[in-house]
Design an enzyme around this catalytic site. Structure first.
Site, PDB file in Angstrom:
ATOM      1  N   LYS A  25      43.792  36.698  25.363  1.00  0.00           N
ATOM      2  CA  LYS A  25      44.816  36.814  26.412  1.00  0.00           C
ATOM      3  C   LYS A  25      45.529  35.480  26.562  1.00  0.00           C
ATOM      4  O   LYS A  25      44.904  34.419  26.521  1.00  0.00           O
ATOM      5  CB  LYS A  25      44.146  37.239  27.722  1.00  0.00           C
ATOM      6  CG  LYS A  25      45.062  37.315  28.932  1.00  0.00           C
ATOM      7  CD  LYS A  25      44.287  37.778  30.159  1.00  0.00           C
ATOM      8  CE  LYS A  25      45.101  37.618  31.437  1.00  0.00           C
ATOM      9  NZ  LYS A  25      44.347  38.035  32.641  1.00  0.00           N
ATOM     10  N   LYS A  45      46.413  40.526  24.738  1.00  0.00           N
ATOM     11  CA  LYS A  45      46.961  40.751  26.072  1.00  0.00           C
ATOM     12  C   LYS A  45      47.936  39.626  26.408  1.00  0.00           C
ATOM     13  O   LYS A  45      47.576  38.449  26.390  1.00  0.00           O
ATOM     14  CB  LYS A  45      45.851  40.811  27.125  1.00  0.00           C
ATOM     15  CG  LYS A  45      46.388  40.992  28.558  1.00  0.00           C
ATOM     16  CD  LYS A  45      45.264  41.186  29.561  1.00  0.00           C
ATOM     17  CE  LYS A  45      45.806  41.209  30.997  1.00  0.00           C
ATOM     18  NZ  LYS A  45      44.737  41.423  32.001  1.00  0.00           N
ATOM     19  N   ASP A  48      38.053  39.619  32.366  1.00  0.00           N
ATOM     20  CA  ASP A  48      38.982  38.637  31.792  1.00  0.00           C
ATOM     21  C   ASP A  48      38.444  37.239  32.120  1.00  0.00           C
ATOM     22  O   ASP A  48      38.512  36.803  33.270  1.00  0.00           O
ATOM     23  CB  ASP A  48      40.385  38.793  32.375  1.00  0.00           C
ATOM     24  CG  ASP A  48      41.107  40.043  31.884  1.00  0.00           C
ATOM     25  OD1 ASP A  48      40.424  40.966  31.395  1.00  0.00           O
ATOM     26  OD2 ASP A  48      42.338  40.103  32.012  1.00  0.00           O
TER      27      ASP A  48
END
Length: 221
Positions: free
Chosen positions: A153, A182, A91
């Protein structure tokens, strides 16, 4: 949607600066017990966690976290190191200053560099929605789509706010068909988790959902 189905989408997260191995190990134990999608932990614990879980649950870690304004070379090194230590999901935080400068070309190039380092491993791109305008969020949906990353995300959970229903809906309307979503930061209830999934999220970054399932006080990320 039952609890087991929700938990399949959870990246069970502990990223606090003072996190100890004992706390990380508990995160891993919970993830294995409740069969979450992954654990999301600091890079320094990736090797230990990967060895501890022996492939039972994916290990996710964060790169350029939480500010995102490191050099691309530094992020690339972090990514390769994390993968070598056993991470299977990355991430990364974008350079938000580049977005403010409208240098989407630089943002895209950096994401491409990290995706090349990841190969067939998953790359999620944190754009820190609370710091962006809706126009910038839409441009980042397009940039992430072009870059070949696997996920967009919402948040680090370390800035001024976390995921919102509105942002996940905006993502769903603007990302390409190969980009998953996400939602992360501030997901405080099972009802909220279910709604994020219904709006189009595929993953939920949270430390609270397992606590709620265990009937513990749901504090944290």
């Amino acid at each position: 949607m039952d609890k087991k189905e929700i938990l399949k989408h959870v990246d069970h997260t502990l990223l606090l600066q003072g996190a100890t191995w004992e706390e990380i190990r508990q995160i891993c134990d919970d993830a294995m017990a409740y069969q979450t999608a992954s654990v999301c932990i600091p890079p320094s614990y990736v090797k230990q966690a990967a060895e501890y879980m022996q492939g039972k649950i994916a290990v996710c870690t964060v790169i350029g976290f939480p500010n995102g304004n490191m050099t691309t070379k530094a992020k690339e090194f972090e990514t390769k190191d994390a993968l070598a230590n056993g991470a299977s999901e990355i991430d990364m935080v974008i350079n938000i200053g580049w977005v403010k400068d409208r240098r989407y070309d630089l943002v895209e190039e950096e994401i491409r560099t990290l995706k090349a380092a990841c190969g067939d491993k998953i790359l999620k791109v944190i754009i820190e929605t609370c710091l962006l305008t809706d126009e910038e969020k839409v441009e980042m949906c397009k940039t992430v789509t072009r870059s070949g990353a696997d996920y967009i995300k919402t948040s680090t959970g370390f800035s001024t706010a976390g995921a919102t229903f509105e942002d996940v809906k905006l993502f769903a309307e603007n990302v390409g068909p190969d980009v998953k979503i996400k939602a992360a930061g501030g997901i405080a209830s099972l009802d909220d988790a279910e709604k994020f999934l219904e709006l189009g999220a595929d993953r939920l970054g949270t430390s609270r959902i397992i606590k709620l399932v265990k009937n513990e006080e749901a504090t944290g990320y």
